[in-house]
Design an enzyme around this catalytic site. Structure first.
Site, short mmCIF file in Angstrom:
data_model
loop_
_atom_site.label_atom_id
_atom_site.label_comp_id
_atom_site.label_asym_id
_atom_site.label_seq_id
_atom_site.Cartn_x
_atom_site.Cartn_y
_atom_site.Cartn_z
N VAL A 12 0.82 -1.22 0.00
CA VAL A 12 0.00 0.00 0.00
C VAL A 12 0.85 1.26 0.00
O VAL A 12 0.32 2.36 0.09
CB VAL A 12 -0.99 0.01 1.19
CG1 VAL A 12 -2.02 -1.09 1.03
CG2 VAL A 12 -0.26 -0.12 2.49
N LEU A 14 3.74 4.15 1.17
CA LEU A 14 4.17 4.84 2.39
C LEU A 14 3.00 5.59 3.02
O LEU A 14 2.98 6.80 3.12
CB LEU A 14 5.32 5.80 2.09
CG LEU A 14 6.64 5.13 1.74
CD1 LEU A 14 7.69 6.18 1.40
CD2 LEU A 14 7.12 4.24 2.87
N HIS A 15 2.00 4.84 3.46
CA HIS A 15 0.89 5.45 4.18
C HIS A 15 1.24 5.50 5.66
O HIS A 15 2.42 5.42 6.02
CB HIS A 15 -0.42 4.69 3.89
CG HIS A 15 -0.46 3.34 4.54
ND1 HIS A 15 -0.98 3.14 5.79
CD2 HIS A 15 0.00 2.15 4.12
CE1 HIS A 15 -0.85 1.85 6.10
NE2 HIS A 15 -0.27 1.24 5.11
N ALA A 16 0.28 5.60 6.54
CA ALA A 16 0.52 5.88 7.96
C ALA A 16 1.53 4.96 8.66
O ALA A 16 2.51 5.44 9.22
CB ALA A 16 -0.81 5.86 8.71
#
Length: 92
Positions: A12, A14-16
């Site tokens: 996914v 570099l999300h949270a």
């Protein structure tokens, strides 16, 4: 200054969570660490918000730039971290 290209291993991007893990690891280093889509657009890798603002998706390449004391080790460590699927594993 040392730099390398790294393919983001998290499906996914570099999300949270991956951004937090990178920022924590970069913040512990004595060297300055920056990340971006190119060397012309780098942000502070120790800032979760800055890393998330890049909008990097899984499988995309980023440039990691490290300057200062321990740059070689920091570059190796953080490159390995980014290549992992940080949503599936807990890095050591």
């Amino acid at each position: 200054m040392l730099s390398t290209r790294v393919t983001i291993g998290s499906s996914v991007g570099l999300h949270a969570r991956p951004a937090r893990l990178l920022a924590e690891a970069a913040g512990k280093q004595s060297a300055s660490v920056r990340i971006g889509r190119s060397e012309d657009a780098l942000v502070d890798a120790a800032s979760i918000l800055a890393v998330m603002s890049l909008g990097v998706g899984g499988g995309e390449d980023v440039v990691l730039v490290v300057e200062g004391e321990g740059a070689e080790e920091t570059l190796r460590e953080l490159s390995e971290l980014l290549a992992q699927d940080l949503d599936a594993t807990v890095p050591a």
